[in-house]
Design an enzyme around this catalytic site. Structure first.
Site, PDB file in Angstrom:
ATOM      1  N   GLU A 242     -27.362  42.472   8.323  1.00 17.95           N
ATOM      2  CA  GLU A 242     -27.653  41.935   9.308  1.00 17.95           C
ATOM      3  C   GLU A 242     -27.040  40.465   9.820  1.00 17.95           C
ATOM      4  OE1 GLU A 242     -28.617  41.076  12.820  1.00 17.95           O
ATOM      5  OE2 GLU A 242     -30.000  42.861  12.420  1.00 17.95           O
ATOM      6  N   GLN A 243     -26.275  40.477  10.740  1.00 15.06           N
ATOM      7  CA  GLN A 243     -25.696  39.192  10.970  1.00 15.06           C
ATOM      8  C   GLN A 243     -26.462  38.176  11.906  1.00 15.06           C
ATOM      9  OE1 GLN A 243     -21.917  39.677  13.177  1.00 15.06           O
ATOM     10  NE2 GLN A 243     -21.113  37.811  12.295  1.00 15.06           N
ATOM     11  N   GLY A 244     -27.579  38.936  12.545  1.00 15.77           N
ATOM     12  CA  GLY A 244     -28.448  37.981  13.414  1.00 15.77           C
ATOM     13  C   GLY A 244     -29.674  37.670  12.917  1.00 15.77           C
TER      14      GLY A 244
ATOM     15  N   HIS B 234     -70.443  52.551  31.655  1.00 13.44           N
ATOM     16  CA  HIS B 234     -70.516  52.064  32.848  1.00 13.44           C
ATOM     17  C   HIS B 234     -71.291  50.618  32.673  1.00 13.44           C
ATOM     18  CE1 HIS B 234     -71.758  51.714  36.982  1.00 13.44           C
ATOM     19  NE2 HIS B 234     -72.798  51.039  36.806  1.00 13.44           N
TER      20      HIS B 234
ATOM     21  N   GLY C 234     -35.000  41.970  14.953  1.00 16.19           N
ATOM     22  CA  GLY C 234     -34.447  42.833  16.071  1.00 16.19           C
ATOM     23  C   GLY C 234     -34.740  42.295  17.458  1.00 16.19           C
ATOM     24  N   THR C 235     -34.383  43.168  18.147  1.00 17.97           N
ATOM     25  CA  THR C 235     -34.716  42.639  19.563  1.00 17.97           C
ATOM     26  C   THR C 235     -36.161  42.547  19.819  1.00 17.97           C
ATOM     27  OG1 THR C 235     -32.744  44.066  20.459  1.00 17.97           O
ATOM     28  CG2 THR C 235     -34.546  43.634  21.827  1.00 17.97           C
TER      29      THR C 235
END
Length: 450
Positions: A31-33, A435, A37-38
């Site tokens: 993992e470079q970042g 309800h 993850g995103t």
């Protein structure tokens, strides 16, 4: 050549593949970042944290409808941004540090590309592995007129970290990313213009959702439909977008949100014998195996449904299959729900009306408005609805679509019904429906097709 028993490319959902059951192996994570993850860093989590503030700001601004006198003094953008990313950046750092401190895990902080079957170049180092999981994610797509302009633009990867909301924001794209971020910046005070090629915003949603959402947000946003950007000119902070009808849009900032593309194109997949679809997604079978022996793939780099809960399910499947090669699991065929955290909120599961009609599939429609139930009266809601589509003979649900408050929650009983094979009549008549809870709008929609 450095060798590992298992190597995972990507530290989003790919990172969750690796648990303590692999402690007897030599495991590597590439993992470079930032880890996470995103979703953690530039996607679902920070957007929802910003959306929550945007929702509250809209509630205050609209409080007069409920006979409450309130004044909105604005969103403290920098404080909000720093709170969001102060928390998430720490989680990403801790995630990396935890893996680096694990004695049986090696973290490669570099870009990986295949050099042959189960061999890679990782930042100039030759590495091999018995088994490899590709979970490299995706990135924003930037159309040529924007990329070639030489002028600055933002994507979902960058826009949430800007120092201040722009006075005028142009959003290129009409999908869920565009809808969520347009909502955030509109609530933060930006004048928003949305430009999209389709005839409605959120064109992939059910026809009623797309049409009514477009009508609602057009009251607050300048919406340009059926249009493409052909050129970007001007200067930083004073952009001019030329559209294909020769009209122009002036903006201080441009957000490009036209979609995402899988990151497999940067991995030299062909050298490893890994096939891809025409759109760049890695080809996988029902067990998440690629066409290369010993290589799996999951998440945005391979899935046709790029959602975090899908990637997590695929990661669970890959983890099991790595440890149990004689008892392979699949992700199953359960319907996949989705939600869009814009204003109003939207959620969906199963087929749309236009998909059923196009396929010639018989269906009945049940539609109930939030304003028709007691809690809807309390909210003074005049726009929300639940729409269900069911087989006219069996009452089995074929699709469900919600627009309005808490749509992402209201959809869940319908997701369960579709997943477990519960027909509309049973779902209406067997359980009690509280309800006067908002869930009564789901019950009323089901009444129309039971």
């Amino acid at each position: 050549m450095r060798h590992h028993d298992l190597l995972v490319i990507g530290a989003g959902s790919g990172n969750t593949v690796v648990d303590d059951s692999f402690a007897d192996l030599d495991v590597a994570i590439v993992e470079q970042g930032p880890f996470g993850g995103t979703c953690l860093n530039v996607g679902c989590i920070p957007t929802k944290m910003l959306v929550r503030a945007a929702d509250l700001a809209e509630d205050v601004a609209d409080a007069g409808r409920l006979d409450v006198d309130a004044d909105l003094r604005g969103i403290r953008w920098r404080d909000l941004r720093d709170r969001v990313f102060g928390r998430l950046d720490a989680l990403a750092r801790d995630g990396r540090a935890g893996r680096e401190d694990t004695p049986w895990i090696t973290v490669h902080d570099a870009h990986a590309r295949f050099t042959g079957p189960r061999t890679l170049d990782i930042g100039g180092t030759a590495v091999s592995a018995d088994r490899i999981v590709v979970a490299a994610g995706s990135r924003p797509l930037v159309p040529p007129p924007v990329a070639d302009s030489g002028l600055p633009y933002e994507t979902s990867d960058t826009v949430m970290r800007v120092d201040a909301p722009p006075r005028r924001l142009a959003v290129l794209g009409g999908g869920y990313i565009a809808a969520e971020l347009a909502h955030v910046f509109s609530a933060a005070g930006s004048a928003v213009t949305v430009i999209d090629m389709a005839d409605t915003l959120l064109a992939g949603q059910d026809v009623l959702v797309a049409r009514e959402f477009t009508e609602l947000v057009s009251r607050d946003w300048d919406v340009r439909l059926g249009r493409e950007v052909t050129a970007v000119s001007g200067s930083p902070g004073a952009l001019v977008l030329t559209l294909d009808d020769d009209t122009t849009v002036e903006a201080d900032m441009l957000l490009v949100a036209v979609g995402r593309v899988p990151n497999g194109d940067g991995l030299d997949l062909d050298t490893a014998g890994i096939d891809v679809h025409d759109d760049g997604r890695i080809v996988v079978d029902e067990y998440q195996r690629t066409t290369a022996d010993g290589v799996w793939a999951l998440g945005d780099v391979s899935t046709p449904v790029p959602l975090k809960h899908v990637a997590n399910r695929e990661a669970d499947v890959v983890r099991h299959n790595l440890r149990h090669p004689d008892d392979l699991h699949t992700t199953g065929g359960a319907p996949i729900p989705s939600a869009i955290f814009t204003s109003p909120q939207i959620a969906a599961v199963g087929a749309t009306e236009q998909e059923l009609a196009g396929a010639g599939t018989p269906f009945r429609v049940g539609l109930a408005r939030v304003g028709d139930v007691a809690y809807g009266w309390a909210m003074q809601d005049t726009t929300g609805f639940v729409k269900v589509l069911a087989d006219p003979g069996t009452g089995m649900l074929l699709g469900a679509h919600v627009l309005g408050p808490q749509a992402s929650t209201l959809i869940q009983p319908l997701v369960l019904a579709m997943t477990l094979g519960v027909d509309a009549r049973t779902l209406v008549e067997q359980p009690y429906w509280i309800h006067p809870a908002l869930t009564e709008v789901v019950q009323q929609a089901l009444e129309g097709v039971r």
